[in-house]
Design a protein around this motif. Structure first.
Motif, PDB file in Angstrom:
ATOM      1  N   GLN A 190     -56.476 -61.268 -60.325  1.00 20.98           N
ATOM      2  CA  GLN A 190     -57.696 -61.693 -60.986  1.00 20.98           C
ATOM      3  C   GLN A 190     -58.631 -60.481 -61.149  1.00 20.98           C
ATOM      4  N   VAL A 191     -59.012 -60.228 -62.380  1.00 24.16           N
ATOM      5  CA  VAL A 191     -59.896 -59.107 -62.656  1.00 24.16           C
ATOM      6  C   VAL A 191     -61.328 -59.467 -62.271  1.00 24.16           C
ATOM      7  N   GLN A 192     -61.949 -58.550 -61.564  1.00 22.41           N
ATOM      8  CA  GLN A 192     -63.345 -58.772 -61.178  1.00 22.41           C
ATOM      9  C   GLN A 192     -64.151 -57.502 -61.343  1.00 22.41           C
ATOM     10  N   LEU A 193     -65.352 -57.664 -61.841  1.00 25.24           N
ATOM     11  CA  LEU A 193     -66.348 -56.607 -61.844  1.00 25.24           C
ATOM     12  C   LEU A 193     -67.527 -57.143 -61.049  1.00 25.24           C
ATOM     13  N   VAL A 194     -67.894 -56.438 -59.995  1.00 25.07           N
ATOM     14  CA  VAL A 194     -68.946 -56.926 -59.115  1.00 25.07           C
ATOM     15  C   VAL A 194     -70.064 -55.900 -59.036  1.00 25.07           C
ATOM     16  N   GLU A 195     -71.248 -56.321 -59.462  1.00 19.76           N
ATOM     17  CA  GLU A 195     -72.408 -55.441 -59.449  1.00 19.76           C
ATOM     18  C   GLU A 195     -73.131 -55.511 -58.111  1.00 19.76           C
ATOM     19  N   SER A 196     -73.766 -54.412 -57.750  1.00 20.89           N
ATOM     20  CA  SER A 196     -74.585 -54.380 -56.544  1.00 20.89           C
ATOM     21  C   SER A 196     -75.720 -53.381 -56.744  1.00 20.89           C
ATOM     22  N   GLY A 197     -76.737 -53.499 -55.892  1.00 23.24           N
ATOM     23  CA  GLY A 197     -77.818 -52.517 -55.904  1.00 23.24           C
ATOM     24  C   GLY A 197     -79.096 -52.939 -56.586  1.00 23.24           C
ATOM     25  N   GLY A 236     -58.468 -55.763 -59.641  1.00 25.67           N
ATOM     26  CA  GLY A 236     -57.585 -56.706 -60.310  1.00 25.67           C
ATOM     27  C   GLY A 236     -56.685 -56.117 -61.375  1.00 25.67           C
ATOM     28  N   ARG A 237     -56.998 -54.909 -61.806  1.00 18.66           N
ATOM     29  CA  ARG A 237     -56.146 -54.219 -62.772  1.00 18.66           C
ATOM     30  C   ARG A 237     -56.562 -52.757 -62.799  1.00 18.66           C
ATOM     31  N   ALA A 238     -55.771 -51.966 -63.471  1.00 15.83           N
ATOM     32  CA  ALA A 238     -56.120 -50.557 -63.667  1.00 15.83           C
ATOM     33  C   ALA A 238     -57.075 -50.443 -64.843  1.00 15.83           C
ATOM     34  N   PHE A 239     -58.106 -49.647 -64.680  1.00 19.20           N
ATOM     35  CA  PHE A 239     -59.101 -49.467 -65.741  1.00 19.20           C
ATOM     36  C   PHE A 239     -59.049 -48.063 -66.315  1.00 19.20           C
ATOM     37  N   SER A 240     -57.908 -47.423 -66.187  1.00 16.00           N
ATOM     38  CA  SER A 240     -57.801 -46.029 -66.612  1.00 16.00           C
ATOM     39  C   SER A 240     -57.931 -45.854 -68.121  1.00 16.00           C
TER      40      SER A 240
END
Length: 128
Positions: free
Chosen positions: A1-8, A26-30
């Protein structure tokens, strides 16, 4: 499962600095450009900054040029950050991390609806 999690995110005063981070999994973002968008209630989501997969190409919205700096961990391509300096009242928004297959230039010109992945967003509030 692809996730982008923000913080700060958080509450700061005018002129302060804040650093947002986005951790991808969850995956390669290259091969993906990654970046930041923001949205205030009642308005469309707007582009803030983007960085290419190798970190060599960066684009900013005019409203944040000279104040915000985007960076990326190109070794692992799992983290993208946004250093925000000299914050203004108008920077108050929910900030979203996004990933888009292709170049950073293309991402900067791509409508928000066409991003491949989004984080859930994080609130930045700048007070007087």
């Amino acid at each position: 499962q692809v996730q982008l999690v923000e913080s700060g995110g958080g509450l700061v005063q005018v002129g302060d600095s804040l650093r947002l981070s986005c951790t991808a999994s969850g995956r390669a973002f290259s091969r993906y450009a990654m970046g930041w968008w923001r949205q205030v209630p009642g308005k469309a989501r707007e582009f803030v900054a983007t960085i290419s997969d190798n970190g060599g190409n960066i684009y900013y919205a005019d409203s944040v040029k000279g104040r915000f700096t985007i960076s990326r961990d190109t070794a692992k391509n799992t983290t993208v950050s946004l250093q925000m300096n000299n914050l203004k009242l108008e920077d108050t928004a929910v900030y979203y991390c996004a990933a888009c297959l292709g170049s950073a230039q293309a991402m900067a010109l791509t409508p928000a609806a066409n991003m491949d992945y989004w984080g859930k967003g994080i609130l930045v509030t700048v007070s007087a």
